[in-house]
Design a protein around this motif. Structure first.
Motif, PDB file in Angstrom:
ATOM      1  N   SER A 287       0.813  -1.209   0.000  1.00 54.37           N
ATOM      2  CA  SER A 287       0.000   0.000   0.000  1.00 54.37           C
ATOM      3  C   SER A 287       0.846   1.259   0.000  1.00 54.37           C
ATOM      4  CB  SER A 287      -0.924   0.012   1.218  1.00 54.37           C
ATOM      5  OG  SER A 287      -0.148  -0.116   2.387  1.00 54.37           O
ATOM      6  N   GLY A 288       2.152   1.139   0.171  1.00 50.89           N
ATOM      7  CA  GLY A 288       2.996   2.317   0.028  1.00 50.89           C
ATOM      8  C   GLY A 288       3.550   2.887   1.307  1.00 50.89           C
ATOM      9  N   LYS A 289       3.493   2.149   2.419  1.00 52.91           N
ATOM     10  CA  LYS A 289       3.975   2.699   3.688  1.00 52.91           C
ATOM     11  C   LYS A 289       5.474   2.986   3.616  1.00 52.91           C
ATOM     12  CE  LYS A 289       2.783  -1.029   6.023  1.00 52.91           C
ATOM     13  NZ  LYS A 289       2.176  -1.871   4.998  1.00 52.91           N
ATOM     14  N   SER A 290       6.244   2.008   3.106  1.00 52.88           N
ATOM     15  CA  SER A 290       7.687   2.231   3.028  1.00 52.88           C
ATOM     16  C   SER A 290       8.002   3.376   2.078  1.00 52.88           C
ATOM     17  CB  SER A 290       8.408   0.975   2.557  1.00 52.88           C
ATOM     18  OG  SER A 290       8.197  -0.079   3.449  1.00 52.88           O
ATOM     19  N   GLN A 291       7.232   3.478   0.979  1.00 54.99           N
ATOM     20  CA  GLN A 291       7.479   4.561   0.026  1.00 54.99           C
ATOM     21  C   GLN A 291       7.249   5.917   0.666  1.00 54.99           C
ATOM     22  OE1 GLN A 291       8.579   4.182  -3.278  1.00 54.99           O
ATOM     23  NE2 GLN A 291       8.946   2.166  -2.434  1.00 54.99           N
ATOM     24  N   VAL A 292       6.188   6.028   1.479  1.00 56.09           N
ATOM     25  CA  VAL A 292       5.931   7.290   2.173  1.00 56.09           C
ATOM     26  C   VAL A 292       7.083   7.592   3.137  1.00 56.09           C
ATOM     27  CG1 VAL A 292       4.415   8.446   3.819  1.00 56.09           C
ATOM     28  CG2 VAL A 292       3.440   7.174   1.941  1.00 56.09           C
ATOM     29  N   CYS A 293       7.558   6.560   3.849  1.00 55.57           N
ATOM     30  CA  CYS A 293       8.696   6.772   4.765  1.00 55.57           C
ATOM     31  C   CYS A 293       9.919   7.248   4.001  1.00 55.57           C
ATOM     32  CB  CYS A 293       9.030   5.470   5.503  1.00 55.57           C
ATOM     33  SG  CYS A 293       7.774   4.991   6.691  1.00 55.57           S
ATOM     34  N   PHE A 294      10.178   6.666   2.815  1.00 54.29           N
ATOM     35  CA  PHE A 294      11.324   7.110   2.011  1.00 54.29           C
ATOM     36  C   PHE A 294      11.147   8.569   1.632  1.00 54.29           C
ATOM     37  CE2 PHE A 294      12.663   3.065   2.199  1.00 54.29           C
ATOM     38  CZ  PHE A 294      12.494   2.199   1.127  1.00 54.29           C
ATOM     39  N   GLY A 295       9.914   8.904   1.190  1.00 55.21           N
ATOM     40  CA  GLY A 295       9.653  10.276   0.759  1.00 55.21           C
ATOM     41  C   GLY A 295       9.880  11.268   1.878  1.00 55.21           C
ATOM     42  N   VAL A 296       9.412  10.924   3.066  1.00 60.13           N
ATOM     43  CA  VAL A 296       9.587  11.814   4.217  1.00 60.13           C
ATOM     44  C   VAL A 296      11.069  11.957   4.537  1.00 60.13           C
ATOM     45  CG1 VAL A 296       9.155  12.023   6.692  1.00 60.13           C
ATOM     46  CG2 VAL A 296       7.322  11.337   5.188  1.00 60.13           C
ATOM     47  N   ALA A 297      11.794  10.820   4.550  1.00 58.73           N
ATOM     48  CA  ALA A 297      13.224  10.863   4.890  1.00 58.73           C
ATOM     49  C   ALA A 297      13.987  11.729   3.892  1.00 58.73           C
ATOM     50  CB  ALA A 297      13.794   9.441   4.900  1.00 58.73           C
TER      51      ALA A 297
ATOM     52  N   ILE B 205      15.011   3.316  11.101  1.00 64.16           N
ATOM     53  CA  ILE B 205      15.182   1.955  11.627  1.00 64.16           C
ATOM     54  C   ILE B 205      14.329   1.027  10.761  1.00 64.16           C
ATOM     55  CG2 ILE B 205      14.893   0.455  13.612  1.00 64.16           C
ATOM     56  CD1 ILE B 205      15.244   2.798  15.403  1.00 64.16           C
ATOM     57  N   ASP B 206      14.973   0.086  10.070  1.00 66.64           N
ATOM     58  CA  ASP B 206      14.259  -0.780   9.136  1.00 66.64           C
ATOM     59  C   ASP B 206      14.177  -2.198   9.691  1.00 66.64           C
ATOM     60  OD1 ASP B 206      15.061  -2.286   5.988  1.00 66.64           O
ATOM     61  OD2 ASP B 206      13.104  -1.771   6.787  1.00 66.64           O
ATOM     62  N   THR B 207      12.955  -2.712   9.868  1.00 61.12           N
ATOM     63  CA  THR B 207      12.832  -4.090  10.350  1.00 61.12           C
ATOM     64  C   THR B 207      12.239  -5.002   9.289  1.00 61.12           C
ATOM     65  OG1 THR B 207      10.625  -3.724  11.221  1.00 61.12           O
ATOM     66  CG2 THR B 207      12.435  -3.288  12.712  1.00 61.12           C
ATOM     67  N   THR B 208      11.975  -4.469   8.093  1.00 64.97           N
ATOM     68  CA  THR B 208      11.346  -5.290   7.065  1.00 64.97           C
ATOM     69  C   THR B 208      12.305  -5.680   5.964  1.00 64.97           C
ATOM     70  OG1 THR B 208      10.791  -3.321   5.824  1.00 64.97           O
ATOM     71  CG2 THR B 208       9.131  -4.149   7.323  1.00 64.97           C
ATOM     72  N   GLY B 209      13.509  -5.140   5.957  1.00 62.73           N
ATOM     73  CA  GLY B 209      14.434  -5.450   4.875  1.00 62.73           C
ATOM     74  C   GLY B 209      14.082  -4.750   3.581  1.00 62.73           C
ATOM     75  N   GLY B 210      13.139  -3.806   3.606  1.00 64.01           N
ATOM     76  CA  GLY B 210      12.719  -3.159   2.377  1.00 64.01           C
ATOM     77  C   GLY B 210      13.469  -1.887   2.048  1.00 64.01           C
ATOM     78  N   LEU B 211      14.410  -1.498   2.875  1.00 59.50           N
ATOM     79  CA  LEU B 211      15.115  -0.238   2.653  1.00 59.50           C
ATOM     80  C   LEU B 211      16.070  -0.393   1.481  1.00 59.50           C
ATOM     81  CD1 LEU B 211      15.851   2.600   3.566  1.00 59.50           C
ATOM     82  CD2 LEU B 211      17.433   1.592   5.175  1.00 59.50           C
ATOM     83  N   THR B 212      15.820   0.351   0.418  1.00 61.94           N
ATOM     84  CA  THR B 212      16.674   0.274  -0.763  1.00 61.94           C
ATOM     85  C   THR B 212      17.262   1.651  -0.989  1.00 61.94           C
ATOM     86  OG1 THR B 212      14.930  -1.130  -1.615  1.00 61.94           O
ATOM     87  CG2 THR B 212      16.677  -0.586  -3.113  1.00 61.94           C
ATOM     88  N   ALA B 213      18.568   1.760  -0.841  1.00 60.64           N
ATOM     89  CA  ALA B 213      19.196   3.072  -1.010  1.00 60.64           C
ATOM     90  C   ALA B 213      19.058   3.563  -2.444  1.00 60.64           C
ATOM     91  CB  ALA B 213      20.666   2.994  -0.602  1.00 60.64           C
ATOM     92  N   GLY B 214      18.944   2.609  -3.390  1.00 56.34           N
ATOM     93  CA  GLY B 214      18.750   3.001  -4.778  1.00 56.34           C
ATOM     94  C   GLY B 214      17.474   3.801  -4.970  1.00 56.34           C
ATOM     95  N   ARG B 215      16.434   3.431  -4.266  1.00 57.06           N
ATOM     96  CA  ARG B 215      15.162   4.146  -4.375  1.00 57.06           C
ATOM     97  C   ARG B 215      15.288   5.534  -3.755  1.00 57.06           C
ATOM     98  NH1 ARG B 215      11.179   6.053  -6.813  1.00 57.06           N
ATOM     99  NH2 ARG B 215       9.232   6.277  -5.666  1.00 57.06           N
ATOM    100  N   LEU B 216      16.013   5.653  -2.644  1.00 55.15           N
ATOM    101  CA  LEU B 216      16.237   6.963  -2.038  1.00 55.15           C
ATOM    102  C   LEU B 216      16.964   7.862  -3.029  1.00 55.15           C
ATOM    103  CD1 LEU B 216      17.411   5.921   1.543  1.00 55.15           C
ATOM    104  CD2 LEU B 216      15.241   6.931   0.949  1.00 55.15           C
TER     105      LEU B 216
END
Lengths: 340, 361
Positions: A111-121, A135-146
């Motif tokens: 639904s886009g929760k991680s994407q919103v977190c990336f956008g805010v960061a 703090i990432d507990t899902t393994g979904g943090l992709t620096a490439g997307r940032l």
């Protein structure tokens, strides 16, 4: 339960402590709630000395009332509102994330929760030039997307790298590691990392994605530690938000209620923790990046207002108004303000 | 007041330490509420005060003084680490493009689809592709294949391995690549696939418990395939809350293995029917609980006579749909537009001609 120790107050010496221990008085609560006359006789100490000790301990350990006016003054001087970078979300959040509070994003998978977190960061690191702890507990943090998101904000490689350096990430997969990390950041672990050292002391946001991934496996069944650990995490996040004046953003999963309605996970006990809650959903029709956000808990605005936005164009309002095209090199928007 | 804030240290309550709950209870009842209360105490003193054994007192003191957590990694360092690791190609170039290179290392990818759509075929293809030598653009790694359904067929793996070896030997141009081809044969490919058969969820969970040891003994392992993760859990319908907890724990363990050891984890999932406002829809099985675990989700489906692969969840890529086909040689692009996955120019016309012959299979 605060233990009685030597030197806690004048008059509480080794001898007195020993005789109190013998009478089974170990903590401040025990002393304050027992009968002084009785105790004086049992420990063969003077009534006056014991009374004086009790008075000092009470003065040391009672809560101090603060007037509403002082509280308001403090709030005005210490709270900041951090824009999320997306005008639709800012409208829902009453112009942005408030420091000193916990905001929660909830939604189903994809639904886009991680994407919103990336956008805010990215917005806070690049436009507001403040440090962010992720703090990432899902393994979904992709620096490439940032990096991709930064590239739509500016073409200058140095600025992109600088913004990336302001985002400090932690990857943790269990609740004890999360608690260690949070207390380590607040300096309570007795040294090591401290929030003031990370990012040169200008940390303004703490993002935990997601808090339910580490807590949900502990709840239910024959496990009895789950609720207690959940409360520990809540207490740590709340205290950090207040003491260090940071805005805390957490994400949560959803569960389906009996009628198929999506509701935030972790139950009723967790629902008291965040001040503001937003439910994200995919919009069935339309482009693949469209999401709808609904405000389900807020102390400042009417609930159930809905806003649509597109994950591809973070700084644009719906319909292409607002921030201008992607690729603008300098954000002409003022910090912490939304476009009219 | 600002200066005072930076000197604020939060006191850590003893109940947040990772100790047994009865030990924590005894410590709190004896009046030790924060870790600062436990500092500068020796074990004998603490065991006398709190009424715990010496061993437990020592444990408590160690937990109180350690545990700062790990140091943070900036996003820039994370970016550099990500760029170091290549992805595993699928040999379907359109899908690889949509995924930004292929199945990424360090993340959990899920392949969902109805029965017979090609999930196991894609897993077998990835098991071969991860072993492509580094000089050809691959990872040269080993693979652990956990089979829960019995869908693993050695003969099919031999076919795919043979096709991959032929493909790479046609591409070999310089000396380095020819040397690499001597170690890239059907026999070596088969010997680098570690197969585990799990018959129920207990065996699956046990296997994953032992995974950390297995991974530390095999530093070349780059891919873990679990085909399928749904099958053992679909039979657990009498205690759904236990199933939820097991799945969440399983998801966490897979993500920790993927990021901690830099391996790609690929799981397959079945489809189930979900009633959504009186309309029946196909959705991945195991519910939303499991849906949060994989970072990337690929959906394989039939549309009339075409096979489509769609990316439905990904942190770094847009949702996209590409067409693919499954030939005698394995997972490939649809139609005749088969392009080699490496960046070397196409130098063979007989290669594409032979693939056209086999399209009918």
């Amino acid at each position: 339960m605060v233990a009685l120790l030597v030197g806690m107050c004048p008059g509480l010496d080794e001898g007195l402590l020993r005789s109190l221990r013998a009478a089974d008085i170990r903590t401040v609560e025990d002393l304050v709630s027992s009968d002084i006359e009785d105790l004086a006789q049992k420990c063969s100490v003077s009534y006056k000395a014991l009374f004086a000790v009790r008075r000092v301990l009470l003065a040391q350990h009672t809560a101090f009332p603060v007037s509403g006016a002082d509280l308001y003054e403090e709030l005005l001087s210490s709270t900041a509102i951090l824009s999320t970078g997306n005008p639709s979300l800012d409208k829902l959040l009453d112009s942005g994330l408030y420091t000193g509070e916990i905001t929660e994003l909830t939604g189903g998978p994809g639904s886009g929760k991680s994407q919103v977190c990336f956008g805010v960061a990215v917005h806070i690191a690049y436009h507001l030039k403040q440090s962010v702890i992720y703090i990432d507990t899902t393994g979904g943090l992709t620096a490439g997307r940032l990096l991709q998101m930064l590239q739509t904000e500016t073409n200058n490689r140095d600025e992109q790298m600088e913004a990336l350096q302001r985002i400090h990430t932690f990857r943790l997969f269990d609740v004890c590691a999360l608690l260690d990390c949070l207390y380590g950041l607040s300096g309570g672990g007795g040294g090591g990392l401290h929030m003031a050292c990370v990012g040169g002391g200008s940390v303004k946001a703490l993002i935990v994605d997601s808090v339910s991934a580490v807590i949900a496996p502990l709840l239910g069944g024959k496990q009895n530690e789950g609720m207690s650990l959940m409360r520990q995490v809540a207490a740590a996040l709340k205290t950090m938000a207040k003491d260090f004046s940071v805005a805390v953003l957490v994400t949560n999963h959803v569960t389906r209620s009996g009628s198929g309605e999506a509701q935030p996970g972790l139950g009723v006990s967790w629902s008291h923790v965040p001040t503001t809650r937003i439910l994200l959903e995919r919009v069935e029709s339309g482009a693949s990046g469209r999401r709808s956000a609904t405000l389900i808990k807020s102390s400042r605005q009417a609930c159930l207002i809905k806003e649509d936005f597109d994950l591809q164009w973070w700084s644009r309002a719906e319909g292409g108004r607002g921030g201008g095209g992607g690729g603008e090199t300098s954000g002409k928007r003022k910090l912490d303000e939304t476009d009219p | 007041k600002r200066a005072a804030v930076s000197a604020v240290r939060m006191k850590r309550p003893v109940s947040s330490l990772s100790l047994g709950s009865s030990l924590k209870g005894k410590l709190v009842r004896a009046g030790f509420q924060f870790t600062t209360d436990l500092q500068d105490l020796n074990p004998e003193h603490l065991s006398a005060e709190a009424g715990v054994s010496q061993q437990e007192a020592l444990e408590a003191l160690q937990a109180a003084s350690s545990g700062h957590g790990v140091a943070p990694v900036t996003a820039l360092e994370l970016l550099q680490k990500e760029e170091e690791f290549r992805s595993i190609v699928t040999f379907c170039s359109q899908l690889d493009e949509a995924l930004g290179g292929g199945v990424p290392v360090g993340k959990v990818t899920e392949i969902c689809g109805a029965p017979g759509v090609g999930k196991t075929q894609l897993c077998l293809q990835l098991a071969v592709d991860v072993q492509v030598p580094a000089v050809f653009g691959g990872l040269g790694g080993q693979v652990l294949f956990v089979d829960t359904e019995g869908g693993f067929q050695v003969q099919r793996l031999v076919d795919l391995a043979g096709a991959a070896v032929r493909h790479c030997s046609l591409l070999a141009e310089d000396e380095e690549q020819r040397v690499a081809m001597t170690t890239f044969t059907v026999e070596t490919i088969l010997s680098n696939v570690f197969l585990v058969r799990c018959r129920d969820y207990v065996e699956l969970l046990a296997e994953l418990h032992l995974l950390a040891d297995f991974l530390s003994n095999r530093p070349r392992l780059r891919l873990l395939v679990i085909d399928s993760v749904a099958f053992p859990f679909l039979r657990l319908h009498d205690d759904l809350s236990q199933r939820t907890r097991l799945l969440q724990g399983l998801g966490l363990r897979l993500i920790a293995a993927a990021t901690g050891h830099n391996i790609a984890v690929v799981t397959t999932n079945h489809m189930t029917t979900r009633l959504h406002s009186s309309q029946a829809q196909l959705a991945p099985a195991l519910g939303d609980v499991w849906g949060h675990a994989p970072s990337i989700r690929l959906l394989l489906r039939w549309e009339e006579s075409r096979r489509l692969a769609s990316i439905v969840k990904s942190p770094g890529h847009m949702d996209a749909s590409v067409q693919y086909q499954i030939t005698y040689q394995g997972f490939r692009d649809a139609d005749q537009s088969e392009r080699p996955p490496s960046k070397r120019p196409r130098s063979q016309t007989d290669q594409s001609a032979s693939s056209r012959k086999n399209t009918g299979t």
